[in-house]
Design a protein around this motif. Structure first.
Motif, PDB file in Angstrom:
ATOM      1  N   SER A 379    -117.956  27.950  32.215  1.00 42.43           N
ATOM      2  CA  SER A 379    -118.332  28.289  33.587  1.00 42.43           C
ATOM      3  C   SER A 379    -119.613  29.105  33.628  1.00 42.43           C
ATOM      4  N   GLY A 380    -119.908  29.809  32.558  1.00 42.79           N
ATOM      5  CA  GLY A 380    -121.133  30.601  32.512  1.00 42.79           C
ATOM      6  C   GLY A 380    -122.372  29.811  32.138  1.00 42.79           C
ATOM      7  N   ARG A 381    -122.199  28.526  31.796  1.00 39.36           N
ATOM      8  CA  ARG A 381    -123.341  27.680  31.422  1.00 39.36           C
ATOM      9  C   ARG A 381    -123.409  26.499  32.382  1.00 39.36           C
ATOM     10  N   ARG A 382    -124.437  26.492  33.195  1.00 40.96           N
ATOM     11  CA  ARG A 382    -124.540  25.492  34.265  1.00 40.96           C
ATOM     12  C   ARG A 382    -124.602  24.070  33.715  1.00 40.96           C
ATOM     13  N   ASP A 383    -125.217  23.871  32.543  1.00 39.21           N
ATOM     14  CA  ASP A 383    -125.345  22.526  31.990  1.00 39.21           C
ATOM     15  C   ASP A 383    -124.014  21.978  31.485  1.00 39.21           C
ATOM     16  N   LEU A 384    -123.002  22.854  31.334  1.00 42.14           N
ATOM     17  CA  LEU A 384    -121.695  22.415  30.835  1.00 42.14           C
ATOM     18  C   LEU A 384    -120.637  22.365  31.936  1.00 42.14           C
ATOM     19  N   TRP A 385    -121.028  22.556  33.181  1.00 40.59           N
ATOM     20  CA  TRP A 385    -120.054  22.537  34.273  1.00 40.59           C
ATOM     21  C   TRP A 385    -119.268  21.233  34.355  1.00 40.59           C
ATOM     22  N   ALA A 389    -113.526  20.618  34.130  1.00 35.93           N
ATOM     23  CA  ALA A 389    -112.306  19.948  34.590  1.00 35.93           C
ATOM     24  C   ALA A 389    -111.496  19.411  33.416  1.00 35.93           C
ATOM     25  N   LEU A 390    -112.179  18.908  32.386  1.00 34.89           N
ATOM     26  CA  LEU A 390    -111.473  18.366  31.224  1.00 34.89           C
ATOM     27  C   LEU A 390    -110.617  19.430  30.560  1.00 34.89           C
ATOM     28  N   TYR A 391    -111.172  20.611  30.333  1.00 33.04           N
ATOM     29  CA  TYR A 391    -110.424  21.653  29.631  1.00 33.04           C
ATOM     30  C   TYR A 391    -109.383  22.298  30.544  1.00 33.04           C
ATOM     31  N   CYS A 392    -109.620  22.311  31.864  1.00 35.63           N
ATOM     32  CA  CYS A 392    -108.586  22.794  32.777  1.00 35.63           C
ATOM     33  C   CYS A 392    -107.382  21.857  32.762  1.00 35.63           C
ATOM     34  N   SER A 393    -107.638  20.558  32.616  1.00 37.35           N
ATOM     35  CA  SER A 393    -106.536  19.601  32.593  1.00 37.35           C
ATOM     36  C   SER A 393    -105.666  19.763  31.351  1.00 37.35           C
ATOM     37  N   LEU A 394    -106.174  20.418  30.300  1.00 40.52           N
ATOM     38  CA  LEU A 394    -105.400  20.623  29.077  1.00 40.52           C
ATOM     39  C   LEU A 394    -104.485  21.836  29.148  1.00 40.52           C
ATOM     40  N   LEU A 395    -104.619  22.641  30.198  1.00 46.51           N
ATOM     41  CA  LEU A 395    -103.736  23.790  30.343  1.00 46.51           C
ATOM     42  C   LEU A 395    -102.292  23.311  30.491  1.00 46.51           C
ATOM     43  N   PRO A 396    -101.346  24.028  29.892  1.00 47.08           N
ATOM     44  CA  PRO A 396     -99.971  23.512  29.837  1.00 47.08           C
ATOM     45  C   PRO A 396     -99.257  23.462  31.175  1.00 47.08           C
ATOM     46  N   TYR A 397     -99.734  24.206  32.196  1.00 45.49           N
ATOM     47  CA  TYR A 397     -99.051  24.225  33.489  1.00 45.49           C
ATOM     48  C   TYR A 397    -100.027  23.821  34.585  1.00 45.49           C
ATOM     49  N   GLY A 398     -99.516  23.030  35.552  1.00 46.07           N
ATOM     50  CA  GLY A 398    -100.370  22.548  36.629  1.00 46.07           C
ATOM     51  C   GLY A 398    -100.920  23.663  37.491  1.00 46.07           C
ATOM     52  N   ASP A 399    -100.096  24.683  37.779  1.00 51.45           N
ATOM     53  CA  ASP A 399    -100.580  25.792  38.606  1.00 51.45           C
ATOM     54  C   ASP A 399    -101.738  26.514  37.935  1.00 51.45           C
ATOM     55  N   ALA A 400    -101.648  26.679  36.620  1.00 52.33           N
ATOM     56  CA  ALA A 400    -102.743  27.340  35.904  1.00 52.33           C
ATOM     57  C   ALA A 400    -104.009  26.507  35.964  1.00 52.33           C
ATOM     58  N   ALA A 401    -103.875  25.176  35.840  1.00 52.44           N
ATOM     59  CA  ALA A 401    -105.044  24.306  35.909  1.00 52.44           C
ATOM     60  C   ALA A 401    -105.687  24.371  37.278  1.00 52.44           C
ATOM     61  N   VAL A 402    -104.867  24.328  38.348  1.00 47.79           N
ATOM     62  CA  VAL A 402    -105.405  24.363  39.710  1.00 47.79           C
ATOM     63  C   VAL A 402    -106.087  25.699  39.983  1.00 47.79           C
ATOM     64  N   GLY A 403    -105.416  26.801  39.646  1.00 49.97           N
ATOM     65  CA  GLY A 403    -106.005  28.110  39.900  1.00 49.97           C
ATOM     66  C   GLY A 403    -107.288  28.348  39.128  1.00 49.97           C
ATOM     67  N   THR A 404    -107.312  27.923  37.861  1.00 50.62           N
ATOM     68  CA  THR A 404    -108.518  28.119  37.045  1.00 50.62           C
ATOM     69  C   THR A 404    -109.677  27.303  37.581  1.00 50.62           C
ATOM     70  N   TYR A 405    -109.415  26.047  37.951  1.00 45.50           N
ATOM     71  CA  TYR A 405    -110.509  25.217  38.465  1.00 45.50           C
ATOM     72  C   TYR A 405    -110.968  25.691  39.844  1.00 45.50           C
ATOM     73  N   ALA A 406    -110.040  26.220  40.655  1.00 44.90           N
ATOM     74  CA  ALA A 406    -110.433  26.751  41.961  1.00 44.90           C
ATOM     75  C   ALA A 406    -111.371  27.945  41.803  1.00 44.90           C
ATOM     76  N   ARG A 407    -111.090  28.804  40.840  1.00 49.66           N
ATOM     77  CA  ARG A 407    -111.990  29.950  40.610  1.00 49.66           C
ATOM     78  C   ARG A 407    -113.357  29.482  40.117  1.00 49.66           C
ATOM     79  N   PHE A 408    -113.365  28.409  39.336  1.00 47.16           N
ATOM     80  CA  PHE A 408    -114.656  27.873  38.888  1.00 47.16           C
ATOM     81  C   PHE A 408    -115.454  27.307  40.068  1.00 47.16           C
ATOM     82  N   LEU A 409    -114.775  26.667  41.020  1.00 49.07           N
ATOM     83  CA  LEU A 409    -115.479  26.048  42.144  1.00 49.07           C
ATOM     84  C   LEU A 409    -116.240  27.078  42.968  1.00 49.07           C
ATOM     85  N   LEU A 410    -115.794  28.315  42.953  1.00 52.26           N
ATOM     86  CA  LEU A 410    -116.492  29.354  43.711  1.00 52.26           C
ATOM     87  C   LEU A 410    -117.893  29.609  43.184  1.00 52.26           C
ATOM     88  N   ARG A 411    -118.179  29.168  41.956  1.00 47.86           N
ATOM     89  CA  ARG A 411    -119.510  29.353  41.376  1.00 47.86           C
ATOM     90  C   ARG A 411    -120.477  28.235  41.765  1.00 47.86           C
TER      91      ARG A 411
END
Length: 645
Positions: A379-385, A389-411
């Motif tokens: 998230s800190g490197r714009r060229d890797l944005w 989503a790929l690494y968020c999808s690997l999180l073991p729980y759906g809520d964690a994936a949704v919350g993590t990606y939502a925080r990234f979208l704010l950037r």
């Protein structure tokens, strides 16, 4: 499997070397791969020299070995030191040939190594290397004295290795860059590999790399296990023959010839076998974390868990110091291990900072902790944005994936980058989790605190439009996340109404500093930020969904997703949006009325009339006053119509 893996590594390295040679370069730092085509015969210079000597006559390959042995001449009196009587050119050619044959053997291509030796005029070497093949059932293939052959090769390779090590040590002490080891070293390496002689292999300078030592150990363990299996089969066959009074069809199979001096392995315990890597000359290379990882996977699940836990501790501390390279490797390894060995990493807790080895109880697993840390780096490197989503999808729980990606979208602020982020979310998270992440991101901004005086502009965020606060502009732009896809129109309308309600109630805070309730922020949001026809699009989308559900039948239709907008709710939202829009329009016309009243002169005598008091002047004054009153009356009538509307 382990032997096949390391042989595949050697095969890829050999293929790259051959490709470089075919492209016009050499085979690497060691010069040409093979002797020159005109010299691909058996020792041309040496044979020419021996034949030119008095009494040379016909030459037999065993003669120089016999002479050296009887006279104790040359550099060594050993019959295995063939290089002791070779001319320098033949010695270099022999070393190149045997080095290529060794790399083929390390790649698991022994037959090709034999053909290569035969093509270079040394077919006898290939026949020697094939002596370790087991005897076939029909007795037409293989060596009936295989075990005896292996023991002899071990003795010869051990002697050759000691000679090669001594010669290499003298050459290294003399300084200069090494291009080739002595041919003895390569020949000893081939024999020790084929004879499962790990001791000679680990002390051979031609196998001084970590990969070479690992292959030697693995091949030795596999060969010893194979020998035990063949010995058991042969023992059972001999027992049956003895009981039936039969005979032994193949000479040399009556007993286990050479079994009394056979070497023993570690009974399949790769952990104990590979522990010898630390004491061999290649042990320093084994301290590399990547090589340690290879060994842990070869040993077994317990070693893998221990290695991943240690690696994760180091990777979490370094973070993005090296560009996130070590952290990325730890994440990929943990994900692979958890898929190959289910639960291997997901059941591990975070590394213990106290160092006592107890992970303790934690709600976050080691795998989740690694993924969250690496998502933060991405998230800190714009060229890797696009990879977030790929690494968020690997999180073991759906809520964690949704919350993590939502925080990234704010950037993410630009429309182009937002579309890329949404496409990545749909591809890796799926449509439902994508919409949940968008809702969470909008909720975080619209329903959250404005931050007060601490509200600062984010990296890449545009300046707020004139007359708007930074937080008001940020809330309006967040609703834009839901306006990029037509299927998100119902959710966009829901959050647009929620934001309009908030802006209408707090318009004095977000409006221009011109006094009164001007409702500048909600008007700007409706006129400039929201797409035209949003309410109608939302209702049409809901009607289309209801129509699809009706065609599928109530029983066959998929259940409505949690949080989705129903058609009745969409109609209510449309009515609410229309009422807010009408209120803001009426307020605009009311402001126009007040502005016209303030700028229209009241019914009074104009200062612009003539000042003298004669009759003509008075008449003109009266006419002018009437005209001004008529103009004022017409403007007021127009304003009354505005107010009525």
């Amino acid at each position: 499997a382990a032997v096949g893996w390391i042989e595949g590594c050697h095969a890829r390295a050999w293929r790259r070397t051959v490709e470089r040679a075919e492209d016009g370069g050499d085979g690497g730092s060691d010069g040409p791969l093979l002797p020159a085509p005109r010299r691909r015969t058996m020792w041309p210079d040496t044979l020419r020299r021996l034949k030119s000597q008095p009494g040379g006559g016909e030459f037999h390959p065993d003669r120089p070995i016999r002479d050296a042995w009887l006279s104790d001449g040359g550099r060594s009196g050993s019959p295995v030191d063939v290089s002791s009587f070779l001319c320098p050119g033949d010695e270099a050619d022999d070393a190149r040939l045997l080095r290529s044959c060794l790399r083929l053997v390390q790649s698991g291509r022994v037959d090709e190594a034999c053909r290569l030796a035969s093509d270079c005029g040394q077919a006898w070497r290939g026949l020697t290397w094939l002596g370790g093949r087991p005897l076939s059932a029909d007795g037409k293939r293989g060596n009936p004295r295989r075990l005896l052959w292996k023991n002899q090769c071990r003795a010869i390779s051990g002697k050759m290795t000691r000679l090669a090590s001594a010669e290499s040590g003298r050459a290294d002490a003399g300084g200069g860059d090494r291009t080739l080891y002595p041919s003895l070293a390569y020949e000893a390496a081939i024999l020790s590999l084929l004879a499962d002689d790990a001791e000679s292999s680990l002390s051979n300078p031609a196998l001084s790399t970590w990969e070479g030592a690992l292959h030697a150990l693995l091949r030795s363990e596999m060969g010893i296990i194979e020998e035990d299996v063949l010995r058991a089969h042969n023992g059972g066959r001999l027992d049956r023959l003895a009981a039936s009074g039969g005979h032994f069809p193949f000479p040399g199979t009556e007993t286990d010839v050479g079994a009394e001096v056979d070497v023993r392995g570690h009974d399949g315990d790769l952990g104990a076998a590979l522990g010898r890597l630390a004491s061999c000359p290649a042990g320093e290379e084994g301290s590399d974390p990547l090589r340690n990882g290879m060994v842990s996977f070869l040993v077994g699940e317990g070693a893998v868990e221990e290695y991943i836990r240690d690696l994760a501790g180091v990777a979490l501390e370094t973070g993005d110091e090296d560009g996130g390279g070590l952290l990325r490797f730890a994440v990929h390894l943990a994900v692979y291990a958890d898929s190959a060995l289910p639960g291997c990493v997901s059941r591990m807790g975070p590394p213990d900072s106290s160092g006592d080895g107890d992970d303790g109880t934690s709600d976050v697993s080691l795998l989740e902790l690694l993924l969250l840390k690496y998502v933060a780096v991405l998230s800190g490197r714009r060229d890797l944005w696009p990879q977030v989503a790929l690494y968020c999808s690997l999180l073991p729980y759906g809520d964690a994936a949704v919350g993590t990606y939502a925080r990234f979208l704010l950037r993410v602020h630009s429309e182009r980058e937002r579309r890329v982020a949404i496409d990545a979310a749909r591809r890796h998270l799926g449509p439902d989790m994508e919409l949940d992440a968008l809702r969470s991101a909008v909720r975080e901004v619209v329903a959250g605190d404005d931050g007060g005086a601490d509200c600062a502009r984010m990296a890449g965020e545009d300046l707020p439009p004139a007359g708007l606060s930074l937080h008001a502009a940020r809330m309006m732009r967040s609703v834009g996340w839901l306006c990029l896809r037509p299927e998100h129109a119902p959710d966009a309308l829901e959050w647009a109404n929620a934001l309009l309600r908030r802006l209408v109630l707090t318009s004095d805070d977000d409006g221009a500093h011109c006094g009164g309730r001007v409702f500048f922020a909600p008007k700007f949001f409706v006129d400039r930020m929201l797409p035209a026809g949003l309410a109608e699009d939302a209702v049409e989308e809901c009607e289309g969904r209801e129509q699809e559900r009706g065609e599928d039948g109530e029983d066959d239709a998929e259940p409505r997703a949690a949080g989705s907008v129903s058609l009745p709710f969409a109609l209510n939202l449309q009515a609410e949006f229309a009422s807010i829009e009408a209120f803001l329009g009426a307020h605009t016309r009311y402001e126009l009325f007040l502005d016209t009243v303030s700028k229209t002169s009241p019914c009074h005598e104009s200062d612009r009339l003539l000042a003298d008091g004669d009759a003509a002047s008075l008449a003109e004054r009266e006419i002018a006053s009437r005209m001004e009153r008529n103009t004022f009356r017409q403007r007021k009538m127009g304003l009354v119509r505005i107010v009525v509307e």
